[in-house]
Design a protein around this motif. Structure first.
Motif, mmCIF file in Angstrom:
data_model
loop_
_atom_site.group_PDB
_atom_site.id
_atom_site.type_symbol
_atom_site.label_atom_id
_atom_site.label_comp_id
_atom_site.label_asym_id
_atom_site.label_seq_id
_atom_site.Cartn_x
_atom_site.Cartn_y
_atom_site.Cartn_z
ATOM 1 N N ILE A 117 -0.148 68.663 22.410
ATOM 2 C CA ILE A 117 -0.072 67.280 21.943
ATOM 3 C C ILE A 117 0.327 67.326 20.470
ATOM 4 O O ILE A 117 -0.288 68.031 19.677
ATOM 5 N N ALA A 118 1.355 66.578 20.130
ATOM 6 C CA ALA A 118 1.766 66.524 18.722
ATOM 7 C C ALA A 118 0.643 65.918 17.892
ATOM 8 O O ALA A 118 -0.072 65.020 18.341
ATOM 9 N N ILE A 119 0.512 66.406 16.696
ATOM 10 C CA ILE A 119 -0.517 65.922 15.784
ATOM 11 C C ILE A 119 -0.319 64.420 15.539
ATOM 12 O O ILE A 119 0.811 63.948 15.397
ATOM 13 N N ASN A 120 -1.429 63.663 15.521
ATOM 14 C CA ASN A 120 -1.311 62.220 15.285
ATOM 15 C C ASN A 120 -1.264 61.944 13.779
ATOM 16 O O ASN A 120 -1.522 62.824 12.958
ATOM 17 N N ASN A 121 -0.928 60.714 13.405
ATOM 18 C CA ASN A 121 -0.748 60.358 11.982
ATOM 19 C C ASN A 121 -2.006 60.577 11.166
ATOM 20 O O ASN A 121 -1.946 61.070 10.033
ATOM 21 N N LYS A 122 -3.157 60.197 11.702
ATOM 22 C CA LYS A 122 -4.420 60.337 10.965
ATOM 23 C C LYS A 122 -4.699 61.807 10.646
ATOM 24 O O LYS A 122 -5.025 62.153 9.503
ATOM 25 N N ASP A 123 -4.547 62.681 11.640
ATOM 26 C CA ASP A 123 -4.805 64.103 11.426
ATOM 27 C C ASP A 123 -3.727 64.745 10.550
ATOM 28 O O ASP A 123 -4.020 65.591 9.714
ATOM 29 N N GLU A 124 -2.486 64.315 10.746
ATOM 30 C CA GLU A 124 -1.392 64.821 9.917
ATOM 31 C C GLU A 124 -1.658 64.503 8.449
ATOM 32 O O GLU A 124 -1.455 65.343 7.569
ATOM 33 N N ASN A 125 -2.148 63.294 8.177
ATOM 34 C CA ASN A 125 -2.438 62.898 6.796
ATOM 35 C C ASN A 125 -3.560 63.728 6.176
ATOM 36 O O ASN A 125 -3.538 63.997 4.979
ATOM 37 N N LYS A 126 -4.546 64.135 6.971
ATOM 38 C CA LYS A 126 -5.609 65.021 6.464
ATOM 39 C C LYS A 126 -4.999 66.325 5.948
ATOM 40 O O LYS A 126 -5.334 66.802 4.853
ATOM 41 N N ILE A 127 -4.115 66.894 6.755
ATOM 42 C CA ILE A 127 -3.471 68.164 6.394
ATOM 43 C C ILE A 127 -2.566 67.967 5.179
ATOM 44 O O ILE A 127 -2.598 68.764 4.231
#
Length: 167
Positions: A117-127
């Motif tokens: 599953i591609a990373i979602n926006n919320k998790d991508e922003n954490k990284i």
């Protein structure tokens, strides 16, 4: 050193095959033993710590890992691990045929206990927030992309642009 990539749990299930099932053409067997080991970037961290004590990992794992004390114990450096409701827990199970007479082992099959599953926006922003604030602190950034959805184009672009030295 910063290592970026997926946390994978490698499960090895050892089987003694007893022949072919009478009702289908599939193999039949009995489980002898199971072992789960740290994989993905976790195995790389242990290796690199032989050469440097300052090795961090950056990853994202499913929040359910927090509830599994055994799997959580396999992650020794938790300070750069982010937890997610959406990102999968990556478990790769290899079914190994073990012959006790010859001591030989043969991989029969791999079962992936997750969907990419591609990373979602919320998790991508954490990284992205962590990388923007901290990536310049590392002399070396190592990316191990196992293709399970952690490294988005935005994350890759930032890593390439901002790393002091990238491998």
């Amino acid at each position: 050193i910063l290592i970026i990539g997926e946390v994978i749990f490698d499960r090895y299930t050892y089987l003694k095959t007893t022949g072919v099932s009478s009702k289908s053409s599939s193999l039949s067997g009995s489980i002898i033993s199971k072992v789960t080991m740290p994989g993905g970037i976790l195995s790389c961290i242990d290796f690199l710590r032989q050469f440097s004590k300052k090795v961090d990992c950056l990853s994202l794992i499913n929040k359910n890992v927090k509830k599994n004390k055994f799997r959580l114990s396999l992650i020794k450096n938790k300070n750069k691990i982010f937890y997610s409701n959406k990102f999968p827990e990556i478990i790769k199970e290899r079914l190994i045929q073990e012959d006790s007479n010859t001591l030989s082992k043969k991989k029969l099959f791999t079962v992936n206990h997750f969907e990419n599953i591609a990373i979602n926006n919320k998790d991508e922003n954490k990284i992205l927030r962590y990388l923007k604030k901290n990536i310049k602190k590392y002399d070396l950034v190592i990316v191990q992309d196992f293709g399970h959805g952690l490294i988005s184009k935005k994350i890759a672009d930032l890593i390439v642009k901002k790393s002091n030295y990238l491998s």
